[in-house]
Enzyme design. Sequence first.
Site, PDB file in Angstrom:
ATOM      1  CG  ASP A  39      11.774  35.964   2.396  1.00  0.00           C
ATOM      2  OD1 ASP A  39      10.998  36.915   2.325  1.00  0.00           O
ATOM      3  OD2 ASP A  39      11.741  35.113   3.324  1.00  0.00           O
ATOM      4  CG  ASP A  43      12.837  34.080  -3.758  1.00  0.00           C
ATOM      5  OD1 ASP A  43      12.920  35.320  -3.763  1.00  0.00           O
ATOM      6  OD2 ASP A  43      11.863  33.454  -3.295  1.00  0.00           O
ATOM      7  CB  SER A  85      -6.788  28.505   0.216  1.00  0.00           C
ATOM      8  OG  SER A  85      -6.812  27.250  -0.388  1.00  0.00           O
ATOM      9  CE  LYS A 112     -12.003  30.874   5.723  1.00  0.00           C
ATOM     10  NZ  LYS A 112     -12.142  32.127   4.992  1.00  0.00           N
ATOM     11  NE  ARG A 133      -4.108  32.700   0.454  1.00  0.00           N
ATOM     12  CZ  ARG A 133      -4.713  32.213  -0.623  1.00  0.00           C
ATOM     13  NH1 ARG A 133      -5.364  33.022  -1.416  1.00  0.00           N
ATOM     14  NH2 ARG A 133      -4.659  30.931  -0.903  1.00  0.00           N
ATOM     15  CD  GLU A 170      -8.382  37.305   6.248  1.00  0.00           C
ATOM     16  OE1 GLU A 170      -7.382  36.554   6.332  1.00  0.00           O
ATOM     17  OE2 GLU A 170      -9.222  37.217   5.346  1.00  0.00           O
ATOM     18  CE  LYS A 318     -16.695  30.018   3.035  1.00  0.00           C
ATOM     19  NZ  LYS A 318     -16.073  31.337   2.835  1.00  0.00           N
ATOM     20  CB  CYS A 414     -51.421  63.985   9.249  1.00  0.00           C
ATOM     21  SG  CYS A 414     -49.735  64.578   9.470  1.00  0.00           S
ATOM     22  CB  CYS A 427     -45.382  63.084  11.733  1.00  0.00           C
ATOM     23  SG  CYS A 427     -47.072  63.707  11.721  1.00  0.00           S
TER      24      CYS A 427
END
Length: 681
Positions: A39, A43, A85, A112, A133, A170, A318, A414, A427
Amino acid sequence: MDSTTAAPFDNLSAFERAVERARAAAEAYFGGETPLMPDGDYDRLVAGIAASTRLNPHWNDRGVATAVAAGTSGGDVRHATPMLSLDKITTTAELQQFVHTLNTCMAVVEAKFDGMACHIDYRDGRLVRAVTRGDGAAGDDITHQVTREPGIAGLPQELPHPWTGSVRGEIFMSTNDFERANAARTASGKSPFVNARNAVAGSIRKLDRAYSVPMSFAAYAISGSGLEDVDSHLERMAHARLSGITTAAMLTAGALPAGTLIYGHRAEDLQRAVDTLGDLRPRLDFPIDGAVIKADSRVVRTRLGSHSSAPRWATAYKFAPDTGYSILRDIEVSVGRTGRAGFRAVIDPVTVAGTTIRYASLHNADWIAQQRLGIGSRVSVVRAGDVIPRVIAAAGEQQEDVVPWIPPTRCPQCDQPWERSGQLWYCTVPTCSLAALLTDAASRDVLDIDGLGEEVAAALVEAELVRDLADLYTLTVDQIAEVSYVRAGTTVGRRIGVTTAAKLVAGIAAAKERPLARHITSLGIRGIGHRMGRTLAQHFGTLDALRSATIDDLAAVDGVATITACWIRTRLYDVEAVLDRLIAVGITTVHDTTTPASQGSLAGKRVVITGAIPAMTRTQAQEAAERLGATSAASVTTKTDLLIVGAGSSARRKLAKANELGIPTMSAEDFLALHAEAVST
Ligand code: IVH
């Protein structure tokens, strides 16, 4: 590190090589590959690129630094490779177009999940970091929230092997989790969450929440040690599964017809898989909002690459939303077959999954109070499993002018006070529940009387032709023909007429012949549904024996609790006169013991039936199993002796469970053959 301090590249070709390396690193991550660089290195590389473009605005960074710039608002932790996305599609034509770009390469279809995407790092088999995310470029560190009690189901903190790598997936809430989370929230004085997705995001963000919120995880991408040379997504995900991480495919696999997720390259097949998931959606207890179609091969993914915000190798199909938001206008109270009070919400019309909804059921009075529902409340409505829409929660921030709804303390029909046993209200005046009782008694799985629907039942009660169940059997064609239909409590004016009346009388006459078990169920006694009707018929053998059973006799029946025994005893006394008249009109009073249970081919076995058994309703299939000597149960447990497996996707889950527990199974065909043989001998 501070990205603004990175040194710019001093010549264009070094810059272009850096851009190439950064893009390859990002691509690798998207394709679920092992990161090409740590990472920190990434960067620095991107920061150098950004510094260079500030000095040389005409140098083209091909979107690398722009993605980072966009990330500054996303959170503190920048993703080594952006979390893109997905492009969205909603039509077959768009699906065909997507398939065209895949150019006969294999694709898989996954659900999904509608939750919160996150990235999780494992080092030497330990979960070391979880990041949301965010905006795709940077997210928030949620390691603490993910590892605090009770953890996240499907996301182990320790793996069985010392694996190093990352998963993306997710975090979501099941329907049940969501309702529990909302109950906990309202109990602590806060307004309920609008939907499960918000609930996840809200609960995850809240570091110091006082209550524990159950949540789950579904992985959809993995990269790391041992996977460097694994090209296929399916194979890679199998690695996650074997490490104890729940994968997206696992959660739907049990319910999909093929028993696994769909794999193919023809638009028709992929469309069918998408449709199957769509059909399944109302029955899943976790939220999905579409299907993801993705190329299986990493090589193919790398070749197709991505555009600025989404990969070209995947797309999201979707579904229409299955949750609608509306305003509560009224709550209607009615009395069901067993006298139970039912609460129905009248809402402003809202279209949910293609259907306009005006009414939705509500749990019970306590729940309504707990949710602080009132006239004017904003509510969310789902079309749950069996199509009956349900109010699931008060949605989000409420208006000031909500008028609190006070449930009636008495039965609206009633005017007698409710009998309140726990959360459910009843009832106990028999005539109040009569129309519902008749409708239910007439249903296919009970007495199977055609033409005795809600409107006719209400009409017969309204006209005072039927005052109890036994009256039904005394009706004449002339009497019924003169009666006017009743809809929603009001007479509609149109008469039933001779033809319909004659059919109804014939249907009622035929109903007398139904098995004893069904007549017991038709009495509408609380605690006696289809299964209990059969259990009692089998146990006591005759209606007379059941009538003279003591509380102790009843409590001795398998599955009857003492409190149920007391209640059944009381109600049997109440219906003494009705029972006399039912016997007088000639209903079946003896349990059918053509094959003594002790001698049937399934004698003594506890069976569970799942899926569709050809030409039988579920009740008929259970009756058939019982005729063969079995007792039937609803769910597969270690006590189950046999699972009878019918057709359809609903059978998969129970089948998987039975396989897991090593329980033998029998096909619907074998079962029917066994039954036919027993009946003919
Ligand atoms: S694949 C490049 N598979 O949908 C992104 N995504 O709208 C690759 N999502 O942010 C993602 N279920 O969080 C993939 N089975 C699934 C998914 C899934 C849910 C989310 C994902 C992404 C969002 C895109």
